[in-house]
Every structure is written in structure tokens, then in C-alpha cells.
Design a protein around this motif. Sequence first.
Motif, PDB file in Angstrom:
ATOM      1  N   UNK A 142       0.828  -1.212   0.000  1.00  0.00           N
ATOM      2  CA  UNK A 142       0.000   0.000   0.000  1.00  0.00           C
ATOM      3  C   UNK A 142       0.861   1.259   0.000  1.00  0.00           C
ATOM      4  N   UNK A 143       0.370   2.322  -0.637  1.00  0.00           N
ATOM      5  CA  UNK A 143       1.046   3.622  -0.603  1.00  0.00           C
ATOM      6  C   UNK A 143       0.818   4.251   0.775  1.00  0.00           C
ATOM      7  N   UNK A 144      -0.416   4.089   1.280  1.00  0.00           N
ATOM      8  CA  UNK A 144      -0.744   4.569   2.643  1.00  0.00           C
ATOM      9  C   UNK A 144      -1.617   3.529   3.318  1.00  0.00           C
ATOM     10  N   UNK A 145      -1.676   3.586   4.663  1.00  0.00           N
ATOM     11  CA  UNK A 145      -2.532   2.679   5.424  1.00  0.00           C
ATOM     12  C   UNK A 145      -1.821   1.365   5.706  1.00  0.00           C
ATOM     13  N   UNK A 146      -2.545   0.449   6.371  1.00  0.00           N
ATOM     14  CA  UNK A 146      -1.905  -0.832   6.666  1.00  0.00           C
ATOM     15  C   UNK A 146      -2.846  -2.005   6.406  1.00  0.00           C
ATOM     16  N   UNK A 147      -2.232  -3.154   6.121  1.00  0.00           N
ATOM     17  CA  UNK A 147      -2.993  -4.383   5.916  1.00  0.00           C
ATOM     18  C   UNK A 147      -2.509  -5.384   6.943  1.00  0.00           C
ATOM     19  N   UNK A 148      -3.442  -5.921   7.728  1.00  0.00           N
ATOM     20  CA  UNK A 148      -3.076  -6.909   8.739  1.00  0.00           C
ATOM     21  C   UNK A 148      -3.601  -8.279   8.360  1.00  0.00           C
ATOM     22  N   UNK A 149      -2.808  -9.298   8.643  1.00  0.00           N
ATOM     23  CA  UNK A 149      -3.246 -10.691   8.520  1.00  0.00           C
ATOM     24  C   UNK A 149      -3.047 -11.306   9.893  1.00  0.00           C
ATOM     25  N   UNK A 150      -4.127 -11.802  10.496  1.00  0.00           N
ATOM     26  CA  UNK A 150      -4.090 -12.382  11.845  1.00  0.00           C
ATOM     27  C   UNK A 150      -3.398 -11.435  12.837  1.00  0.00           C
ATOM     28  N   UNK A 151      -3.758 -10.145  12.728  1.00  0.00           N
ATOM     29  CA  UNK A 151      -3.266  -9.159  13.701  1.00  0.00           C
ATOM     30  C   UNK A 151      -1.886  -8.597  13.421  1.00  0.00           C
ATOM     31  N   UNK A 152      -1.178  -9.106  12.410  1.00  0.00           N
ATOM     32  CA  UNK A 152       0.182  -8.608  12.117  1.00  0.00           C
ATOM     33  C   UNK A 152       0.177  -7.815  10.810  1.00  0.00           C
ATOM     34  N   UNK A 153       0.930  -6.699  10.835  1.00  0.00           N
ATOM     35  CA  UNK A 153       1.074  -5.888   9.629  1.00  0.00           C
ATOM     36  C   UNK A 153       1.894  -6.678   8.608  1.00  0.00           C
ATOM     37  N   UNK A 154       1.350  -6.891   7.409  1.00  0.00           N
ATOM     38  CA  UNK A 154       2.067  -7.723   6.433  1.00  0.00           C
ATOM     39  C   UNK A 154       2.761  -6.909   5.341  1.00  0.00           C
ATOM     40  N   UNK A 155       2.709  -5.581   5.430  1.00  0.00           N
ATOM     41  CA  UNK A 155       3.411  -4.774   4.414  1.00  0.00           C
ATOM     42  C   UNK A 155       4.888  -5.142   4.462  1.00  0.00           C
ATOM     43  N   UNK A 156       5.473  -5.338   3.301  1.00  0.00           N
ATOM     44  CA  UNK A 156       6.910  -5.621   3.263  1.00  0.00           C
ATOM     45  C   UNK A 156       7.256  -7.085   3.479  1.00  0.00           C
ATOM     46  N   UNK A 157       6.266  -7.925   3.887  1.00  0.00           N
ATOM     47  CA  UNK A 157       6.549  -9.359   4.021  1.00  0.00           C
ATOM     48  C   UNK A 157       6.455  -9.972   2.618  1.00  0.00           C
ATOM     49  N   UNK A 158       7.525 -10.629   2.139  1.00  0.00           N
ATOM     50  CA  UNK A 158       7.480 -11.145   0.762  1.00  0.00           C
ATOM     51  C   UNK A 158       6.429 -12.243   0.589  1.00  0.00           C
ATOM     52  N   UNK A 159       5.941 -12.422  -0.660  1.00  0.00           N
ATOM     53  CA  UNK A 159       4.859 -13.387  -0.911  1.00  0.00           C
ATOM     54  C   UNK A 159       5.124 -14.781  -0.348  1.00  0.00           C
ATOM     55  N   UNK A 160       6.366 -15.287  -0.494  1.00  0.00           N
ATOM     56  CA  UNK A 160       6.638 -16.668  -0.055  1.00  0.00           C
ATOM     57  C   UNK A 160       6.734 -16.811   1.463  1.00  0.00           C
ATOM     58  N   UNK A 161       6.722 -15.682   2.185  1.00  0.00           N
ATOM     59  CA  UNK A 161       6.790 -15.753   3.654  1.00  0.00           C
ATOM     60  C   UNK A 161       5.416 -15.492   4.296  1.00  0.00           C
ATOM     61  N   UNK A 162       4.384 -15.358   3.460  1.00  0.00           N
ATOM     62  CA  UNK A 162       3.043 -15.114   4.002  1.00  0.00           C
ATOM     63  C   UNK A 162       2.277 -16.425   4.048  1.00  0.00           C
ATOM     64  N   UNK A 163       1.321 -16.526   4.997  1.00  0.00           N
ATOM     65  CA  UNK A 163       0.466 -17.731   5.062  1.00  0.00           C
ATOM     66  C   UNK A 163      -0.688 -17.568   4.071  1.00  0.00           C
ATOM     67  N   UNK A 164      -0.296 -17.149   2.850  1.00  0.00           N
ATOM     68  CA  UNK A 164      -1.283 -16.801   1.822  1.00  0.00           C
ATOM     69  C   UNK A 164      -0.874 -17.509   0.538  1.00  0.00           C
ATOM     70  N   UNK A 165      -1.831 -18.053  -0.186  1.00  0.00           N
ATOM     71  CA  UNK A 165      -1.509 -18.618  -1.493  1.00  0.00           C
ATOM     72  C   UNK A 165      -2.433 -18.006  -2.526  1.00  0.00           C
ATOM     73  N   UNK A 166      -1.961 -17.970  -3.757  1.00  0.00           N
ATOM     74  CA  UNK A 166      -2.762 -17.322  -4.792  1.00  0.00           C
ATOM     75  C   UNK A 166      -2.957 -18.276  -5.960  1.00  0.00           C
ATOM     76  N   UNK A 167      -4.201 -18.371  -6.408  1.00  0.00           N
ATOM     77  CA  UNK A 167      -4.487 -19.199  -7.570  1.00  0.00           C
ATOM     78  C   UNK A 167      -4.814 -18.274  -8.731  1.00  0.00           C
ATOM     79  N   UNK A 168      -4.005 -18.356  -9.783  1.00  0.00           N
ATOM     80  CA  UNK A 168      -4.149 -17.418 -10.896  1.00  0.00           C
ATOM     81  C   UNK A 168      -5.168 -17.922 -11.901  1.00  0.00           C
TER      82      UNK A 168
END
Length: 375
Positions: free
Chosen positions: A69-95
Motif C-alpha cells: 500500500x502507498x498509505x494505510x496498513x494491511x493486517x493478517x491475523x493481527x500482524x502488519x504484512x506490508x513488506x513481508x514477501x509473498x513466499x513468507x506469508x500464510x497466503x496462497x494465490x491461484x491465478x
Amino acid sequence: MNSTKFAPWADPEAKPLIRFQNVTKRFGTFTAIDNLSLDIYEREFFALLGPSGCGKTTMMRMLGGFENPTEGRIELAGKDISGVPPNKRAVNMMFQSYALFPHLTVWDNIAFGLRRDSKPKPEIEARVAEMLKLTRLEKFAKRKPHQISGGQRQRVALARSLAKAPKLLLLDEPLGALDKKLRQDTQFELMDIQEKTGTTFVIVTHDQEEAMTVASRVAVMDEGRLMQVATPDRIYESPNSIYVADFIGEVNIIEGTATPDGEETYRIDWADGQEPIRATSARSFATGEKCALAIRPEKVTISADRPAEAVNAVQGKVLDIAYLGNISTYHVELPSGTVIKAQTANTRRISRRSFTWDDPVWLSWTVTGGVLLAE
């Protein structure tokens, strides 16, 4: 999804899994996401719905870690995830393209992420077997992607995305490449798999029917803003704006000016030479305030004579008829030039239609049949 049991958004104690707080995303001078705040809860099947360019994919890419984000924050399970690289997140993406490895078998495609994480062999085998069973692909484990159908490839991509048990699965237009019949079947499979795994799904789609079918809640977006976030039935029956009413399903929009006429009831003057129409609304309108009545075609009754008790009745002639098997939609032109759509269920086989082109007909609806919206 049985929303009577599952409604964490209605529980003030529930903690969201995902939280967008005043998130803005700019690309140069273009604002893709405009000061957006949104909570998504664990085990939700959440749909981001809107036309191309409304910002839904940008939101998904920020959740996946492909944009910050340019401004504001995004939290996943209470933790700010800005700057956490894709492979280190408990997130998967199906294209949308599924991005399967063409030279690997179905089994190896599903095992890929687990192997990359150096999981022990027995654990990989057990997990892949579980995923094959979940997506009903056991028979196809040894085949390569080009040896299976589009719907099966879609399930392989899903199995691979779920193999690492992410907290959150992002699905970008996942059914876009499938034909209509297969897409409908796959929607129910997706719901079933989501329910069984308890994974939180966030789906991006421009297909309103898809969003309304699969989602526990839908966020209707336009130009980087959330227009309305609610359960599918609320979005359909109680849209909060002309934009949302018009974007979801078919609707008649009758514009006019409101005059209070009893408790929560309004008289709407809308066309020269037409009687005013009446509607109820919990939102208050001032005398002479511009308004629009949004009324679904299935709430409009079509008849040869004016119904005796009808509160709202207008006369016109049949301009067009769309026959869709289970329903017929009549486009009726009023003397003012306004066209109103009315729908009837085709309960019997049609040997002959009740009404045909150019027939004079009456359209009527109840005082609570439509939703009164501010212009």
C-alpha cells in the motif's frame, strides 16, 4: 454457505483475519485504491466484485504481497504484512491461467510447494493423497496437465494452492476460462472444498452471478472504493445505491421526487400524466428530494386488466419478450417512453403466451416491492 450459523461480521467480539485500514494505493498519479477499510473473517468465502479497473485485483495483489500500500496498513491475523514477501506469508494465490507446470504430472504439480519447503517424504505423500481426494482427482494423478480437461486443471491448481494449508487463499477470476455449465458445477465444488478445509477464500470476479452463488459476503467496488459490503441477499434485496442496484441482476430504476406520505411511506412523482407511485423507506427523504425507486422485474406483476387492490399500477404496451425457459421477461413501454421489465415464472409448458408484442398490459407492484434510493 449457511449464513444463519456463520456470521462473524455481526459479532462485535470476533477478530478479523484480514484488516485493511485506510489503505490507499497509487500508481503514479492514478489512485487504484482510495482510503479503503475492510474486515474479512476467518472461514469466510469473500468476493470482491466490480467492473474491470475498479481496484479488486490491486487489493488481491496487496494481500498476496505483490504490491504494497502507498498509505494505510494491511493486517493478517493481527500482524502488519506490508513488506513481508509473498513466499513468507500464510497466503496462497491461484491465478486465472492456473500456471501449472506442463512437464509435471498432476501428483507432482500438487507436491511442488511441499517439496520446495523440504517436507519429509511421507508427509508429502499423505498431503498430496488428501488433496487428490478432496478435489476428486485420484484417477488422474499420473497424467500431465495437457491430458486432462479445463475443469480438471482448475482443480489441480486448487489442490496445489491448498496443499500448504494457507490461512488465506486468493482466487483471481478462477472460473473465467470455463464454459457456463462447467463454471456452475465448479462453483459448488469450490464452496464444498472451502467448507471442508475451513480456509478463508477471497475471490476476485466481475461475474455477479458467481459472487452471489459462492460468497458469504460480497464487496461491490467502483473506482477503488467499496460501494457496499454485505451478504448476497442484502446486496440484492437492499442495495444502498443506484450503482449497486444496477450492477447486481436486472432492475428497473424509476427516478422522481419524494413527498412524505405517512410513516416511512412516500409518494413519488415521476412522469407527467402518470399517477404518483408509493414506496416505503426507512431512510427519510425531504419533500421534493430527488429519489430513485429500484424494483426487480420479478416483483412486478403483469396483467391484462388493472388489479383492483394495486397500490402502484401503470399501463403500457409489450415492446419485447425474452423467453429464458424457466422465466419470461416482458419489456413494457409506458406512454412516457419509460420501459419497465416484468418477469413471470413459466410454470407450465407454453402452448401460447398470455401476452404478445404490442398488447396493452398493466404492471403493478406493492408498496414494499422496491427500494427507495437517494439520487
